[in-house]
Design an enzyme around this catalytic site. Structure first.
Site, PDB file in Angstrom:
ATOM      1  N   SER A  50       0.891  -1.170  -0.002  1.00 26.64           N
ATOM      2  CA  SER A  50      -0.030  -0.047   0.072  1.00 26.64           C
ATOM      3  C   SER A  50       0.927   1.155   0.077  1.00 26.64           C
ATOM      4  O   SER A  50       2.046   1.337  -0.082  1.00 26.64           O
ATOM      5  CB  SER A  50      -0.871  -0.036   1.272  1.00 26.64           C
ATOM      6  N   ASP A  83      -0.998  -1.342  -4.136  1.00 28.45           N
ATOM      7  CA  ASP A  83      -2.336  -1.659  -3.745  1.00 28.45           C
ATOM      8  C   ASP A  83      -2.835   0.062  -3.483  1.00 28.45           C
ATOM      9  O   ASP A  83      -2.214   0.617  -2.892  1.00 28.45           O
ATOM     10  CB  ASP A  83      -2.215  -2.217  -2.375  1.00 28.45           C
ATOM     11  N   HIS A 226     -11.495  -7.361  -2.957  1.00 26.23           N
ATOM     12  CA  HIS A 226     -10.694  -6.684  -1.903  1.00 26.23           C
ATOM     13  C   HIS A 226     -11.023  -7.040  -0.534  1.00 26.23           C
ATOM     14  O   HIS A 226     -12.428  -7.642  -0.394  1.00 26.23           O
ATOM     15  CB  HIS A 226     -10.529  -4.999  -2.103  1.00 26.23           C
TER      16      HIS A 226
HETATM   17 ZN   LIG Z   1      -8.195  -2.836  -0.710  1.00 23.21          ZN
END
Ligand SMILES: [Zn+2]
Length: 344
Positions: A50, A83, A226
């Site tokens: 992320s 991500d 997700h």
């Molecule tokens: Zn996600």
């Protein structure tokens, strides 16, 4: 082998009817746990970071750890994925860092919080697809908004509000046609984090039928789930047994994910389960051996606990045993494939 574009893994998964877990990483132990599990089960893997993870690792550590993984496991095809990129700039900087796949999440504005318009989403995603495909890099888009918040990213939607932002299958068809994304993340009632459902989810809160409808309209688009940790009770129990205070919660049952895989789901994001496994293992060491102060003595069991979760998911999703069957493709070769309109 060098890191492979994620598209190559998704295509192979689609041709052979299986799904791939995409595990989030922030440090060396998590990368090691995933690769140990991949080697044991002979699985291709998607490792994802992320924006928060890239900040935490300062990019450079992460890049070198991933290159180390590729060097140590030459037989495992590994894709490295950004991500929830919040802007084209984030995606471009990931590509510069050697990521072979990026997610442009234009379902939210660049603040990563406010739901965006359809036109904005198409515009930023198309931009990223043009730039990424020119380098052979895969792109995942998102339509509809997921519940919850992940690493500060998310609209924080819950309950009825989240249900209003499920992916519209008709719009999904238009979105994929206009953007050219390789994969599409869909909102079907799941949310990020540990607290997804207050009871075992049924079809009114986990709307798998949306996936089936989208897959019917877009049989060649790879779908992404997700917020798909299963949040197993035994992992919560270990944390709470050793002094934790996790409340009762339910995730996405593995059998629902398997149902999704039958209907075009090729990438399944799993983060929370690994966090829970590692935290429980560390708590156990701290509780049982309060005199221990060598980080290896708790990081090693944490890594081992995560390895087990990864093995379980790799087997359940069907990616186990597939590593050796994939013909590795480089990003450069992918450029040529995209220029032929996707024909290999
Ligand atoms: Zn996600």
């Amino acid at each position: 082998m060098p890191l492979v574009p994620m598209r190559a893994l998704l295509d192979h998964a689609a041709e052979n009817n299986y799904g791939l877990a995409a595990f989030n990483v922030n440090d060396m132990e998590q990368i090691q746990a995933i690769l140990m599990a991949a080697e044991e089960t002979e699985s291709p893997v998607i490792v994802q970071a992320s924006r928060g993870a890239r900040e935490y690792t300062n990019d450079a550590y992460l890049r070198h750890l991933m290159l180390a993984a590729a060097e140590l496991y030459p037989k495992i095809p590994i894709a490295m994925h950004q991500d929830h990129g919040n802007s084209p700039e984030t995606c471009m900087s990931a590509i510069e860092q050697g990521f072979t796949s990026v997610m442009m999440d234009g379902s939210l504005n660049a603040d990563g919080k406010t739901p965006a318009t359809f036109d904005y989403n198409v515009d930023v995603t198309r931009k990223v697809v043009n730039a990424a495909h020119a380098k052979g890099v895969t792109v995942e888009g998102e339509l509809g908004c997921l519940g919850g918040i992940e690493d500060g990213h998310g609209a924080g939607l819950t309950g009825a509000e989240a249900m209003k932002h499920l992916t519209n299958p008709v719009q999904a068809e238009e979105f994929v046609a206009k953007t050219g994304v390789d994969a599409l993340a869909v909102a079907i009632g799941t949310s990020h984090g540990a607290y997804k459902f207050t009871k075992k989810p049924t079809g009114d809160v986990l709307v798998m039928s949306v996936i089936e409808e989208i897959h019917k309209r877009l049989p060649n688009c790879h779908l992404v789930m997700h917020g798909s940790s299963s949040v197993p009770k035994e992992l919560l129990d270990i944390i709470n047994k050793y002094g934790g205070q996790m409340k009762e919660t339910y995730g996405v049952p593995v059998e629902e994910i398997q149902r999704g895989i039958k209907h075009g789901v090729r990438k399944i994001n799993v983060d929370t389960d690994n966090r829970l496994a590692m935290t429980g293992a560390i708590r156990k060491v701290f509780a049982e051996k309060p005199g221990e102060f060598d980080p290896r003595k708790y990081l090693d069991p944490a890594r081992e606990a995560m390895r087990k979760v990864c093995v379980d998911r790799m087997v359940a999703f069907g990616q186990a045993g597939q590593a050796g069957k994939i013909k590795p493709v480089t990003c450069k070769e992918m450029v040529a494939i995209y220029s032929r309109g996707g024909k290999k």
